[in-house]
Design an enzyme around this catalytic site. Structure first.
Site, PDB file in Angstrom:
ATOM      1  N   GLY A  28       0.828  -1.198   0.000  1.00 42.21           N
ATOM      2  CA  GLY A  28       0.000   0.000   0.000  1.00 42.21           C
ATOM      3  C   GLY A  28       0.862   1.247   0.000  1.00 42.21           C
TER       4      GLY A  28
ATOM      5  N   GLN B 266       2.933  10.000   1.250  1.00 41.20           N
ATOM      6  CA  GLN B 266       4.225   9.307   1.154  1.00 41.20           C
ATOM      7  C   GLN B 266       4.988   9.689  -0.110  1.00 41.20           C
ATOM      8  OE1 GLN B 266       2.404   5.236   2.134  1.00 41.20           O
ATOM      9  NE2 GLN B 266       4.487   5.097   2.940  1.00 41.20           N
TER      10      GLN B 266
ATOM     11  N   CYS C 113       6.257  -0.239   6.729  1.00 41.47           N
ATOM     12  CA  CYS C 113       5.810   0.913   5.939  1.00 41.47           C
ATOM     13  C   CYS C 113       6.947   1.312   5.006  1.00 41.47           C
ATOM     14  CB  CYS C 113       5.459   2.063   6.874  1.00 41.47           C
ATOM     15  SG  CYS C 113       4.944   3.568   6.029  1.00 41.47           S
ATOM     16  N   LEU C 114       6.596   1.643   3.762  1.00 41.54           N
ATOM     17  CA  LEU C 114       7.631   2.029   2.800  1.00 41.54           C
ATOM     18  C   LEU C 114       8.366   3.300   3.225  1.00 41.54           C
ATOM     19  CD1 LEU C 114       5.806   1.271  -0.563  1.00 41.54           C
ATOM     20  CD2 LEU C 114       7.601  -0.086   0.533  1.00 41.54           C
TER      21      LEU C 114
ATOM     22  N   HIS D 181      -4.006   1.005   7.864  1.00 41.50           N
ATOM     23  CA  HIS D 181      -2.663   1.605   7.812  1.00 41.50           C
ATOM     24  C   HIS D 181      -2.624   2.768   6.819  1.00 41.50           C
ATOM     25  CE1 HIS D 181       1.907   1.176   7.629  1.00 41.50           C
ATOM     26  NE2 HIS D 181       1.634   1.952   6.606  1.00 41.50           N
ATOM     27  N   GLU D 182      -3.165   2.540   5.622  1.00 40.51           N
ATOM     28  CA  GLU D 182      -3.062   3.570   4.574  1.00 40.51           C
ATOM     29  C   GLU D 182      -3.953   4.767   4.882  1.00 40.51           C
ATOM     30  OE1 GLU D 182      -0.609   3.367   2.708  1.00 40.51           O
ATOM     31  OE2 GLU D 182      -0.211   1.266   3.129  1.00 40.51           O
TER      32      GLU D 182
ATOM     33  N   HIS E 191      -2.467   7.143   7.256  1.00 39.51           N
ATOM     34  CA  HIS E 191      -1.483   8.052   6.654  1.00 39.51           C
ATOM     35  C   HIS E 191      -2.118   9.389   6.273  1.00 39.51           C
ATOM     36  CE1 HIS E 191       2.418   6.131   6.112  1.00 39.51           C
ATOM     37  NE2 HIS E 191       1.875   5.020   5.658  1.00 39.51           N
TER      38      HIS E 191
HETATM   39 NI    NI Z   1       2.799   3.186   5.415  1.00 38.28          NI
END
Ligand code: NI
Length: 154
Positions: A46, A51, A88-89, A130-131, A134
């Site tokens: 995701g 991000q 997380c990226l 999670h997304e 953000h």
């Molecule tokens: Ni993330």
């Protein structure tokens, strides 16, 4: 389509509250396409617009069930509980244990401006939570049951 640079924690874009998308312009569609390419290029499940430095309420997810693109997502329902590891990226190489709902149902717009309903259990529910977190500047480390550990830190 093009890959975009992923902002790495503690980049300030990751802590901002994102604005709803008012018009699904060409640049919004390009952003979503780029986000998908960026997510797949980084082997992520995701990615949220902040991000890549864009403070709009947009997320892309592929939790193994195909690509899901959500504009202005809103939870309709959350239930149950699951405890599992999350990464997380924007925090490369880190993982932590996070409790999440086991089921989530979300309303959003797709790229055509149509209302869609997306729901899922397990990894999909975790990814949705999670997304969408953000978009309010919330990171999984804020919810970690135990503080994240860096890989290879023994
Ligand atoms: Ni993330």
């Amino acid at each position: 389509m093009a890959k975009r640079n992923i902002r790495i924690y503690p980049d300030e874009a990751l802590r901002k509250k994102c604005r709803p998308v008012k018009d699904i312009t060409k640049s919004v569609v390009t952003l979503i396409d780029d986000m998908a390419e960026t997510m797949y290029g980084a082997n992520g499940a995701g990615l949220a617009a902040p991000q890549v430095g864009v403070l709009k309420r947009i997320v892309v997810i592929d939790a193994g069930e195909g690509l899901v693109e959500l504009i202005n997502p809103v939870f309709l329902e959350k239930s149950g509980s699951q405890i599992g590891d999350e990464g997380c990226l924007s925090l490369p190489g880190k993982w932590a244990t996070v409790e999440r709902p086991d089921y989530a149902k979300v309303k959003a717009l797709n790229k055509k401006g149509e209302t869609i309903i997306v729901e899922g259990h397990d990894l999909m529910a975790r990814a949705l939570c999670h997304e969408i977190d953000h978009l309010d500047g919330i990171l999984y480390i804020d919810k970690a049951i135990e503080p994240p550990e860096k890989e290879n830190e023994n």
